[in-house]
Design a protein around this motif. Structure first.
Motif, PDB file in Angstrom:
ATOM      1  N   LYS A 225     -21.978  15.000 -14.443  1.00  0.00           N
ATOM      2  CA  LYS A 225     -22.423  16.013 -15.390  1.00  0.00           C
ATOM      3  C   LYS A 225     -22.485  15.432 -16.799  1.00  0.00           C
ATOM      4  O   LYS A 225     -21.501  14.866 -17.293  1.00  0.00           O
ATOM      5  CB  LYS A 225     -21.477  17.213 -15.364  1.00  0.00           C
ATOM      6  CG  LYS A 225     -21.922  18.341 -16.295  1.00  0.00           C
ATOM      7  CD  LYS A 225     -20.964  19.522 -16.236  1.00  0.00           C
ATOM      8  CE  LYS A 225     -21.399  20.622 -17.213  1.00  0.00           C
ATOM      9  NZ  LYS A 225     -20.485  21.788 -17.183  1.00  0.00           N
ATOM     10  N   PRO A 226     -23.608  15.556 -17.509  1.00  0.00           N
ATOM     11  CA  PRO A 226     -23.741  14.952 -18.838  1.00  0.00           C
ATOM     12  C   PRO A 226     -22.972  15.694 -19.926  1.00  0.00           C
ATOM     13  O   PRO A 226     -22.596  15.112 -20.926  1.00  0.00           O
ATOM     14  CB  PRO A 226     -25.248  15.000 -19.098  1.00  0.00           C
ATOM     15  CG  PRO A 226     -25.744  16.122 -18.256  1.00  0.00           C
ATOM     16  CD  PRO A 226     -24.871  16.151 -17.039  1.00  0.00           C
ATOM     17  N   GLY A 227     -22.733  16.958 -19.746  1.00  0.00           N
ATOM     18  CA  GLY A 227     -22.061  17.744 -20.779  1.00  0.00           C
ATOM     19  C   GLY A 227     -20.576  17.911 -20.516  1.00  0.00           C
ATOM     20  O   GLY A 227     -19.995  17.267 -19.642  1.00  0.00           O
ATOM     21  N   LYS A 228     -19.963  18.805 -21.288  1.00  0.00           N
ATOM     22  CA  LYS A 228     -18.533  19.057 -21.163  1.00  0.00           C
ATOM     23  C   LYS A 228     -18.250  19.863 -19.909  1.00  0.00           C
ATOM     24  O   LYS A 228     -19.009  20.751 -19.527  1.00  0.00           O
ATOM     25  CB  LYS A 228     -18.049  19.818 -22.398  1.00  0.00           C
ATOM     26  CG  LYS A 228     -16.536  19.999 -22.458  1.00  0.00           C
ATOM     27  CD  LYS A 228     -16.131  20.701 -23.753  1.00  0.00           C
ATOM     28  CE  LYS A 228     -14.615  20.863 -23.814  1.00  0.00           C
ATOM     29  NZ  LYS A 228     -14.186  21.537 -25.062  1.00  0.00           N
ATOM     30  N   PHE A 229     -17.121  19.569 -19.249  1.00  0.00           N
ATOM     31  CA  PHE A 229     -16.730  20.308 -18.047  1.00  0.00           C
ATOM     32  C   PHE A 229     -16.278  21.723 -18.409  1.00  0.00           C
ATOM     33  O   PHE A 229     -15.648  21.944 -19.460  1.00  0.00           O
ATOM     34  CB  PHE A 229     -15.567  19.613 -17.326  1.00  0.00           C
ATOM     35  CG  PHE A 229     -15.940  18.321 -16.650  1.00  0.00           C
ATOM     36  CD1 PHE A 229     -17.088  18.221 -15.882  1.00  0.00           C
ATOM     37  CD2 PHE A 229     -15.118  17.203 -16.765  1.00  0.00           C
ATOM     38  CE1 PHE A 229     -17.424  17.039 -15.252  1.00  0.00           C
ATOM     39  CE2 PHE A 229     -15.439  16.024 -16.144  1.00  0.00           C
ATOM     40  CZ  PHE A 229     -16.609  15.929 -15.383  1.00  0.00           C
ATOM     41  N   THR A 230     -16.574  22.665 -17.532  1.00  0.00           N
ATOM     42  CA  THR A 230     -15.935  23.982 -17.616  1.00  0.00           C
ATOM     43  C   THR A 230     -14.513  23.826 -17.094  1.00  0.00           C
ATOM     44  O   THR A 230     -14.186  22.838 -16.426  1.00  0.00           O
ATOM     45  CB  THR A 230     -16.689  24.993 -16.747  1.00  0.00           C
ATOM     46  OG1 THR A 230     -16.545  24.616 -15.367  1.00  0.00           O
ATOM     47  CG2 THR A 230     -18.168  25.065 -17.120  1.00  0.00           C
ATOM     48  N   PRO A 231     -13.623  24.763 -17.392  1.00  0.00           N
ATOM     49  CA  PRO A 231     -12.252  24.668 -16.863  1.00  0.00           C
ATOM     50  C   PRO A 231     -12.231  24.518 -15.343  1.00  0.00           C
ATOM     51  O   PRO A 231     -11.405  23.759 -14.806  1.00  0.00           O
ATOM     52  CB  PRO A 231     -11.619  25.982 -17.312  1.00  0.00           C
ATOM     53  CG  PRO A 231     -12.356  26.346 -18.557  1.00  0.00           C
ATOM     54  CD  PRO A 231     -13.769  25.913 -18.309  1.00  0.00           C
ATOM     55  N   GLU A 232     -13.122  25.206 -14.660  1.00  0.00           N
ATOM     56  CA  GLU A 232     -13.153  25.122 -13.198  1.00  0.00           C
ATOM     57  C   GLU A 232     -13.615  23.728 -12.740  1.00  0.00           C
ATOM     58  O   GLU A 232     -13.054  23.156 -11.791  1.00  0.00           O
ATOM     59  CB  GLU A 232     -14.106  26.182 -12.624  1.00  0.00           C
ATOM     60  CG  GLU A 232     -13.651  27.627 -12.832  1.00  0.00           C
ATOM     61  CD  GLU A 232     -13.898  28.111 -14.268  1.00  0.00           C
ATOM     62  OE1 GLU A 232     -13.274  29.114 -14.658  1.00  0.00           O
ATOM     63  OE2 GLU A 232     -14.720  27.471 -14.993  1.00  0.00           O
ATOM     64  N   GLU A 233     -14.627  23.190 -13.433  1.00  0.00           N
ATOM     65  CA  GLU A 233     -15.125  21.866 -13.068  1.00  0.00           C
ATOM     66  C   GLU A 233     -14.077  20.784 -13.354  1.00  0.00           C
ATOM     67  O   GLU A 233     -13.904  19.845 -12.579  1.00  0.00           O
ATOM     68  CB  GLU A 233     -16.409  21.571 -13.855  1.00  0.00           C
ATOM     69  CG  GLU A 233     -17.613  22.386 -13.408  1.00  0.00           C
ATOM     70  CD  GLU A 233     -18.779  22.259 -14.353  1.00  0.00           C
ATOM     71  OE1 GLU A 233     -19.921  22.525 -13.920  1.00  0.00           O
ATOM     72  OE2 GLU A 233     -18.565  21.907 -15.544  1.00  0.00           O
ATOM     73  N   PHE A 234     -13.368  20.927 -14.472  1.00  0.00           N
ATOM     74  CA  PHE A 234     -12.335  19.942 -14.803  1.00  0.00           C
ATOM     75  C   PHE A 234     -11.197  19.977 -13.777  1.00  0.00           C
ATOM     76  O   PHE A 234     -10.624  18.941 -13.424  1.00  0.00           O
ATOM     77  CB  PHE A 234     -11.798  20.201 -16.211  1.00  0.00           C
ATOM     78  CG  PHE A 234     -10.838  19.131 -16.694  1.00  0.00           C
ATOM     79  CD1 PHE A 234     -11.199  17.790 -16.648  1.00  0.00           C
ATOM     80  CD2 PHE A 234      -9.595  19.467 -17.182  1.00  0.00           C
ATOM     81  CE1 PHE A 234     -10.323  16.803 -17.078  1.00  0.00           C
ATOM     82  CE2 PHE A 234      -8.710  18.486 -17.618  1.00  0.00           C
ATOM     83  CZ  PHE A 234      -9.084  17.151 -17.564  1.00  0.00           C
ATOM     84  N   ALA A 235     -10.879  21.190 -13.297  1.00  0.00           N
ATOM     85  CA  ALA A 235      -9.834  21.316 -12.275  1.00  0.00           C
ATOM     86  C   ALA A 235     -10.235  20.575 -11.003  1.00  0.00           C
ATOM     87  O   ALA A 235      -9.405  19.910 -10.356  1.00  0.00           O
ATOM     88  CB  ALA A 235      -9.580  22.788 -11.971  1.00  0.00           C
ATOM     89  N   ILE A 236     -11.530  20.642 -10.663  1.00  0.00           N
ATOM     90  CA  ILE A 236     -12.021  19.904  -9.483  1.00  0.00           C
ATOM     91  C   ILE A 236     -11.998  18.402  -9.758  1.00  0.00           C
ATOM     92  O   ILE A 236     -11.589  17.601  -8.907  1.00  0.00           O
ATOM     93  CB  ILE A 236     -13.444  20.369  -9.125  1.00  0.00           C
ATOM     94  CG1 ILE A 236     -13.425  21.833  -8.667  1.00  0.00           C
ATOM     95  CG2 ILE A 236     -14.041  19.468  -8.049  1.00  0.00           C
ATOM     96  CD1 ILE A 236     -14.797  22.422  -8.446  1.00  0.00           C
ATOM     97  N   MET A 237     -12.428  18.009 -10.962  1.00  0.00           N
ATOM     98  CA  MET A 237     -12.468  16.587 -11.313  1.00  0.00           C
ATOM     99  C   MET A 237     -11.069  15.959 -11.253  1.00  0.00           C
ATOM    100  O   MET A 237     -10.892  14.832 -10.778  1.00  0.00           O
ATOM    101  CB  MET A 237     -13.043  16.421 -12.724  1.00  0.00           C
ATOM    102  CG  MET A 237     -13.257  14.979 -13.143  1.00  0.00           C
ATOM    103  SD  MET A 237     -14.524  14.186 -12.114  1.00  0.00           S
ATOM    104  CE  MET A 237     -14.589  12.587 -12.881  1.00  0.00           C
ATOM    105  N   LYS A 238     -10.070  16.706 -11.686  1.00  0.00           N
ATOM    106  CA  LYS A 238      -8.708  16.174 -11.696  1.00  0.00           C
ATOM    107  C   LYS A 238      -8.175  15.921 -10.288  1.00  0.00           C
ATOM    108  O   LYS A 238      -7.210  15.179 -10.116  1.00  0.00           O
ATOM    109  CB  LYS A 238      -7.778  17.140 -12.431  1.00  0.00           C
ATOM    110  CG  LYS A 238      -7.999  17.182 -13.933  1.00  0.00           C
ATOM    111  CD  LYS A 238      -6.851  17.839 -14.673  1.00  0.00           C
ATOM    112  CE  LYS A 238      -6.695  19.301 -14.326  1.00  0.00           C
ATOM    113  NZ  LYS A 238      -5.637  19.964 -15.136  1.00  0.00           N
TER     114      LYS A 238
END
Length: 512
Positions: A225-238
């Protein structure tokens, strides 16, 4: 004639009798290149300069300055006896002398007067024996090299698969590996708390290439994703940290140190020293040192590399952001290592990937060979090649004038021919710190100060410039010494000597 005589070997004949040297030369010069030494001191100096070229030493016992046993002592002290065989040739035939010579490592003993057939046959037999040993060492060396190359290649393939899917440059993997190694070496010199050695550093550095292997399980649309993660996306990324740890748990041979370090790094390389990292919120030394170092390396490379969501920062900007706490908290001692290694990190990050990879393989091969006493010849050859590479690179960057090289073991000063003539010294001086000519030229206090400064350099910052006065003939002139300290290949590095040049400063000479 056997195959040993088909190759043009070099033989050092060390005997104070010119007639004896002449007889041996006439017996052997048709098949071999002959070098002569008039006494033991000259023999040691020749071996120091030409160990790699000399195939055999014919050595007399009774000689002025240093006798044959003194030469053997030096050869044992500096491990030359492992690669250069010695045949003792002497009129001393007492069992006490002969037994002592064999105890000190000679391969054979020939009594004078010489018998041409005996001398030739024993020379051939000795050269054949050592040629076989060298071939064996070369074969084992090649096997170790190939094993190391395959190990690095397999890890590189897997880690690059992750990078390819993540649309990042494969340089990221190499940068993390390189920076992890640099930081660990610096840390090892600072403290013995983590029980680091060359093998452990090699394992952790290799394992660091797998730090993001868990990203294989992250959806591509989130991963790239080129932009900033949403809280939900960051939780998945972690989740990639835990996923990577689970992958390592499924790897066979869980008792292997490499697997253990890979698990630690995958699981905890996003933890922070103040407990604000993830996935477990570990604090301080709860975080394994392998993960702490990779975490710092990962942050630095993320800052200095271009990403789909940001441009690359400069080295200086990245250092400032890390040290100011803008990227999380890190162990203070690791930050000291980062600062002290700053120049080396910046330099190594610019090295071509293939060049750096080959260098790591050579270093790892040499490190493994250190564990095999029977391979001292091949190990010393690798060290010699690395030493010559550094020396050549340094001298080609400077203009030739008074050039010098000093080796710590054995203590020997070697001057360029022009430099020796200008300074009025021999080209090779044994034990220069105890040589009256050298002491008179530079003075004991200046020599002591220079030695102290050279020993205070580091492998990362080996350069030194030193201004002093030097006596040349009847004049005392101001000079500048531009030096590069030499450090050994093993860990921890040891100071081994210095190379450099002397620049005479323009100005009035003091006539005394």
């Amino acid at each position: 004639m056997s195959s040993a005589s088909e190759q043009r070997y070099t033989i050092l004949v060390a005997d104070d009798s010119e007639m004896n040297r002449s007889i041996l030369r006439s017996m052997l010069e048709e098949s071999y290149d002959i070098i002569e030494a008039e006494d033991g001191l000259q023999a040691i100096a020749t071996l120091q300069q030409m160990e790699q070229e000399i195939s055999l030493v014919l050595l007399d016992i009774v000689m002025p300055n240093v006798d044959g046993f003194g030469v053997l002592s030096a050869m044992n002290k500096y491990d030359w006896i492992e690669s250069v065989p010695v045949i003792m040739i002497s009129a001393e035939n007492t069992w006490e002398f002969i037994e002592r010579a064999y105890d000190m490592g000679v391969t054979d003993y020939i009594s004078r007067p010489f018998d041409m057939m005996v001398v030739r046959r024993r020379v051939i037999n000795t050269l054949m024996l050592y040629a076989k040993q060298r071939r064996l060492a070369a074969m084992v060396n090649e096997q170790i090299y190939q094993k190391e190359k395959v190990n690095n290649l397999m890890i590189s393939i897997l880690s690059h698969i992750v990078e390819f899917r993540n649309e990042e440059s494969g340089l990221h993997v190499l940068h993390i590996q390189t920076m992890t190694e640099i930081l660990l070496k610096s840390l090892m010199r600072k403290t013995d708390k983590y029980k680091l050695d060359r093998e452990t550093i090699n394992l952790i550095s290799n394992a660091s290439t797998l730090h993001d292997v868990g990203k294989i399980g992250i959806p591509t649309e989130i991963l790239n994703k080129p932009g900033k993660f949403t809280p939900e996306e960051f939780a998945i990324m972690k989740q990639h940290a835990q996923m990577g740890a689970e992958m390592m748990k499924g790897v066979p041979a869980q008792d292997e140190p490499l697997v253990k370090y890979a698990y630690e790094i995958c699981h905890w390389h996003h933890e922070r020293y103040d407990g604000r990292g993830y996935p477990d919120g570990l604090v301080g030394e709860e975080i394994p040192i392998s993960a702490q170092v990779v975490s710092l390396a990962d942050v630095y490379d993320a800052l200095t590399s271009a990403r789909v969501y940001k441009p690359a920062h400069s080295h200086e900007k990245a250092m400032s952001m890390i040290l100011n706490g803008e990227c999380g908290t890190f162990q203070p001692l690791l930050l000291e290592c980062l600062v002290e290694s700053s120049d080396l990190i910046q330099q190594e990050m610019a090295v071509d990937t293939v060049t750096r990879g080959d260098q790591r393989i050579m270093e790892n091969t040499a490190a493994e060979m250190l564990q095999h006493e029977e391979l001292t010849t091949a190990e010393r050859t690798l060290r010699s090649l690395e030493h010559e590479r550094v020396k050549h690179r340094f001298f080609t960057s400077l203009c030739q004038e008074i050039q010098f090289e000093y080796t710590q073991t054995p203590p020997m000063l070697t001057l360029s021919p022009w430099g020796a003539r200008r300074m009025g010294l021999e080209e090779v001086t044994v034990d220069p710190y105890g040589n009256e000519q050298v002491i008179e030229m530079l003075g004991r206090e200046q020599l002591s100060r220079l030695a102290q400064l050279l020993r205070s350099t580091t492998p990362e910052q080996p350069g030194l410039e030193y201004r002093c006065e030097m006596r040349v003939g009847d004049a005392v002139i101001p000079v500048q010494l531009i030096c590069q300290a030499m450090w050994s290949f093993e860990e921890p590095p040891q100071y081994t000597g210095v190379i450099g040049k002397v620049i005479e400063q323009k100005g009035e000479e003091k006539i005394q």
